[in-house]
Write an enzyme that holds these catalytic residues in place. Sequence first.
Site, mmCIF file in Angstrom:
data_model
loop_
_atom_site.group_PDB
_atom_site.id
_atom_site.type_symbol
_atom_site.label_atom_id
_atom_site.label_comp_id
_atom_site.label_asym_id
_atom_site.label_seq_id
_atom_site.Cartn_x
_atom_site.Cartn_y
_atom_site.Cartn_z
ATOM 1 N NE ARG A 231 -3.740 -1.933 2.571
ATOM 2 C CZ ARG A 231 -3.546 -3.096 3.230
ATOM 3 N NH1 ARG A 231 -2.245 -3.298 3.732
ATOM 4 N NH2 ARG A 231 -4.564 -4.190 3.087
ATOM 5 C CE LYS A 273 -6.962 1.618 4.586
ATOM 6 N NZ LYS A 273 -7.543 1.988 3.125
ATOM 7 C CG HIS A 359 -5.553 0.290 -5.509
ATOM 8 N ND1 HIS A 359 -5.194 -0.460 -4.580
ATOM 9 C CD2 HIS A 359 -6.341 -0.106 -6.460
ATOM 10 C CE1 HIS A 359 -6.170 -1.562 -4.776
ATOM 11 N NE2 HIS A 359 -6.956 -1.196 -5.635
ATOM 12 N NE ARG A 362 -2.999 -3.147 -1.571
ATOM 13 C CZ ARG A 362 -2.631 -4.060 -0.728
ATOM 14 N NH1 ARG A 362 -1.406 -4.411 -0.550
ATOM 15 N NH2 ARG A 362 -3.620 -4.790 -0.082
ATOM 16 C CG HIS A 385 -5.920 -8.524 0.280
ATOM 17 N ND1 HIS A 385 -6.069 -9.232 -0.815
ATOM 18 C CD2 HIS A 385 -5.879 -7.038 0.156
ATOM 19 C CE1 HIS A 385 -5.731 -8.487 -1.861
ATOM 20 N NE2 HIS A 385 -5.619 -7.232 -1.381
ATOM 21 C CE1 TYR A 395 -13.304 -18.359 2.418
ATOM 22 C CE2 TYR A 395 -11.739 -17.280 4.162
ATOM 23 C CZ TYR A 395 -13.026 -17.268 3.271
ATOM 24 O OH TYR A 395 -13.610 -15.965 3.451
#
Length: 451
Positions: A231, A273, A359, A362, A385, A395
Amino acid sequence: MAEEKRKDPKGRNLRNGETYDAASGRYRYSYIDATGKRRQLYSLTLTAKDPIPPESKQKPGESLREKEVQAQADRANQIDATGGNMTVYQLMERYVKLKMPDVRETTRNGYRTQLNYMATDPFGKKKICKVNATEAEEWFDSLHSEKSKGYSSLHTLRGILRPAFAMAKKNRWVVDNPFDFAMLKKRYGGTKTRDALSKADMRRFLDFVRTDKHFQTYFNGVFILFSTGLRISEFCGLIPDDIDFQNHVIHVRRQLLRIHDGDKMLYYIEIPKTDNGIRDVPMLADVETAFREVLQSRPQRDVEPVVWNEEHTDSASGFLWLDKNGTYETAQHWQNHLRWARAKFNRIYKDEIPPVTPHVCRHTFCSNCASIGMNPKTLQMIMGHASIEFTLNVYTHLEAGDIKGEFFSLMNNKAYNFYPLDRQPETVAPDTVGDDDEGDPDIDAAPDDDE
């Protein structure tokens, strides 16, 4: 003997609580509200059919009888007329004051920006009990069409107004929440996306930045952004100790941010963040080379300004990126570098490059990693993330040590050569002079970070 009926100048019977003042020409209704307090309502007309005096400021729907109906509804709904008489700006101010202690400084700065705007907008002076859903939506439409406010700005504004009016409804200051409507991105120009660059466009852009006499100063930084997925505020928050050449990782520990503080600019640091934001991002050999050049070329300063967090419990200094005045660069600077570099490229070449922002860099890195089959969980951890949904919505379970191992295994075995530093540039910037002034960075722009 029956009490004689009270009448107005037109001979109409006045109801209990209604009076007419001949001196002012106004009707008055006196009543007890839901809190037990005596209230008065005033109007120049008795019913909705009465003509409104041409020079008055009274609006349709404000006859005395119409106001009585609303007062009776408010009493039935236990509405507190005292709270309902505060303005939209006062409600926002009250809500923000409650929330300020619990949010980050970036959010507080956003609150201050919106309050400053609402202090001058006529809508901010409206009483909250007078705002309905139609008026709220029409106001948003006018902000977009007449004041050129885009989806992002309007979404931020509603992010204060909707919960503020929810608070007002909970306290029975209003009956309904007028800002509880759906915001359509298409309606407010929010459908544009910051897409990843294609590999070809990324190479063309990096070639240009690398060979242009002005923008080559920023090449290592731009290359690192495209090659790490950091970021932009994390990138600006790097100090030399964060670049771990021995273990081949970047320690992401903080963000460097900058906001207005009156007439001054305030620097401060925050933790990343998301909960996954504090992380180690693996470095390939070319990224290490770029960092070594940055560290070697960075000007040495006699005194490095120290930047603290809001609580004054953590500090850092010696940030890697300095502007032309020797002060620390933040997100707005790099947004500016990329914007001006892309603009110059597109002035020169017919086949233009799409928008390039921090961004986009990224997102391009993330897309490139996904394109070679990187495990989604590995990619999620590298990107920091908050949720796997931001990667491939898959997952899996990996131990911390597996992340670094899989990264290097994939990158080395599959030859992550989207832009090797030993590449011979195919796009070479022409030898131009006199059009490289980037202008001042837009310090009011929000950092171009994602979740």
